[in-house]
Design a protein around this motif. Structure first.
Motif, PDB file in Angstrom:
ATOM      1  N   LEU A 285      38.135  -0.775  39.262  1.00 15.02           N
ATOM      2  CA  LEU A 285      37.529   0.353  38.554  1.00 15.02           C
ATOM      3  C   LEU A 285      38.551   1.462  38.307  1.00 15.02           C
ATOM      4  N   HIS A 286      39.454   1.655  39.247  1.00 14.14           N
ATOM      5  CA  HIS A 286      40.498   2.674  39.082  1.00 14.14           C
ATOM      6  C   HIS A 286      41.417   2.307  37.921  1.00 14.14           C
TER       7      HIS A 286
ATOM      8  N   HIS B  42      32.337 -13.625  39.712  1.00 10.23           N
ATOM      9  CA  HIS B  42      31.291 -12.986  38.913  1.00 10.23           C
ATOM     10  C   HIS B  42      31.019 -11.557  39.387  1.00 10.23           C
ATOM     11  N   THR B  43      31.100 -11.335  40.689  1.00  6.62           N
ATOM     12  CA  THR B  43      30.884  -9.987  41.212  1.00  6.62           C
ATOM     13  C   THR B  43      31.958  -9.036  40.694  1.00  6.62           C
ATOM     14  N   LEU B  44      33.209  -9.469  40.728  1.00 13.73           N
ATOM     15  CA  LEU B  44      34.303  -8.625  40.217  1.00 13.73           C
ATOM     16  C   LEU B  44      34.149  -8.381  38.715  1.00 13.73           C
TER      17      LEU B  44
ATOM     18  N   GLU C 225      30.283  -3.208  34.275  1.00 16.38           N
ATOM     19  CA  GLU C 225      29.302  -2.163  34.567  1.00 16.38           C
ATOM     20  C   GLU C 225      29.799  -1.309  35.731  1.00 16.38           C
ATOM     21  N   PRO C 226      30.650  -0.339  35.445  1.00 18.75           N
ATOM     22  CA  PRO C 226      31.269   0.468  36.508  1.00 18.75           C
ATOM     23  C   PRO C 226      30.272   1.150  37.442  1.00 18.75           C
TER      24      PRO C 226
ATOM     25  N   VAL D  61      21.338   7.337  36.441  1.00 23.01           N
ATOM     26  CA  VAL D  61      22.461   7.297  37.391  1.00 23.01           C
ATOM     27  C   VAL D  61      23.742   6.904  36.656  1.00 23.01           C
ATOM     28  N   ALA D  62      23.615   5.999  35.697  1.00 17.46           N
ATOM     29  CA  ALA D  62      24.784   5.566  34.931  1.00 17.46           C
ATOM     30  C   ALA D  62      25.410   6.736  34.166  1.00 17.46           C
TER      31      ALA D  62
END
Length: 250
Positions: free
Chosen positions: A191-192, A121-123, A129-130, A51-52
């Motif tokens: 991510l953008h 940590h989530t951000l 890991e996009p 998937v990555a």
């Protein structure tokens, strides 16, 4: 004179034999269960790797089984379909990450700091890991995500903050929805910007230096949504993260 059989000794012998037989069966059952679990984890790990590279729509079951070195037919011993393994993949990744966050924030007594640490940590993981970040965005408001893993931990931590009067909100449900929306929107923006800044090594380093600041700003906005004043929210969001380490994927 022939030896007289001892009924009591005979029963003890029979019982010992029965216990040994059961332990042998249990050992075989445990080994079988372990092998099945290991095969399932290999399939999940292979699916995530594919998937990555290709995205969910571009991955086939045959590719997953080949990458995991598992027979094609064995796939269906663990999952009903490609959609089934992707659903399990989401649970596997986010539940494991949520458990890691629990361990990291386990010694913190302030619910506000717990939430800030988890948001940051989530951000930061989404930045590193996009593909993981994209999965979180796509699943963020699904029943699966809200009832397990990160969604369940956020609900638990917000309820704790409210019960301890650390958080003051008029509508807990709408507050939680808005907080989740804020986190997902921040990941999408992150991510953008990351994708648009990968053109040069210099730009990448500059973004890396601002990554933690962006996570802190997001955490501060989340804390304000829970009723904290801006100055206090920003102070908590800038506290050093608990030592022990970076939360990583499984």
């Amino acid at each position: 004179m022939p030896e007289v059989p001892n009924p009591r000794a005979s029963r003890r012998h029979d019982l010992a034999a029965l216990i040994a037989h059961r332990e042998s069966d249990n050992g075989r059952h445990t080994r079988g269960a372990r092998r099945k679990r290991e095969t399932r984890d290999r399939l999940l790990d292979a699916a995530f790797g594919l998937v990555a590279k290709k995205g969910m729509d571009g991955v086939t079951i045959n590719e997953i089984t080949e990458a995991a070195d598992v027979g094609f037919g064995s796939f269906y011993n663990h999952f009903e379909s490609k959609e089934g393994i992707f659903a399990a993949l989401v649970d596997w990744l986010f539940e494991e990450f949520a458990n890691a966050l629990d361990r990291l924030a386990g010694d913190l007594s302030d619910p506000a700091e717990v939430v800030a640490v988890c948001v940051r940590h989530t951000l930061m993981r989404a930045y590193r890991e996009p593909v993981w970040g994209q999965l979180l965005i796509s699943e963020g408001f699904s029943t699966r995500a809200l009832n397990r893993g990160l969604g369940q931990r956020l609900l638990r931590d917000s309820e704790r903050g409210i019960s301890e009067r650390r958080f003051v909100v008029a509508d807990p449900l709408m507050c939680l929805i808005s907080v989740i929306g804020t986190i997902l929107a921040a990941i999408a923006a992150e991510l953008h910007f990351a994708a648009s800044s990968k053109r040069t090594v210099t730009a990448r380093k500059m973004l890396r230096s601002s990554e933690e600041r962006f996570a802190e700003r997001t955490a501060a906005i989340v804390l304000q949504a829970f009723g904290l004043k801006r100055v206090e929210a920003e102070r908590i969001a800038r506290r050093p993260l608990p030592t022990g380490s970076e939360v990583k994927s499984g």
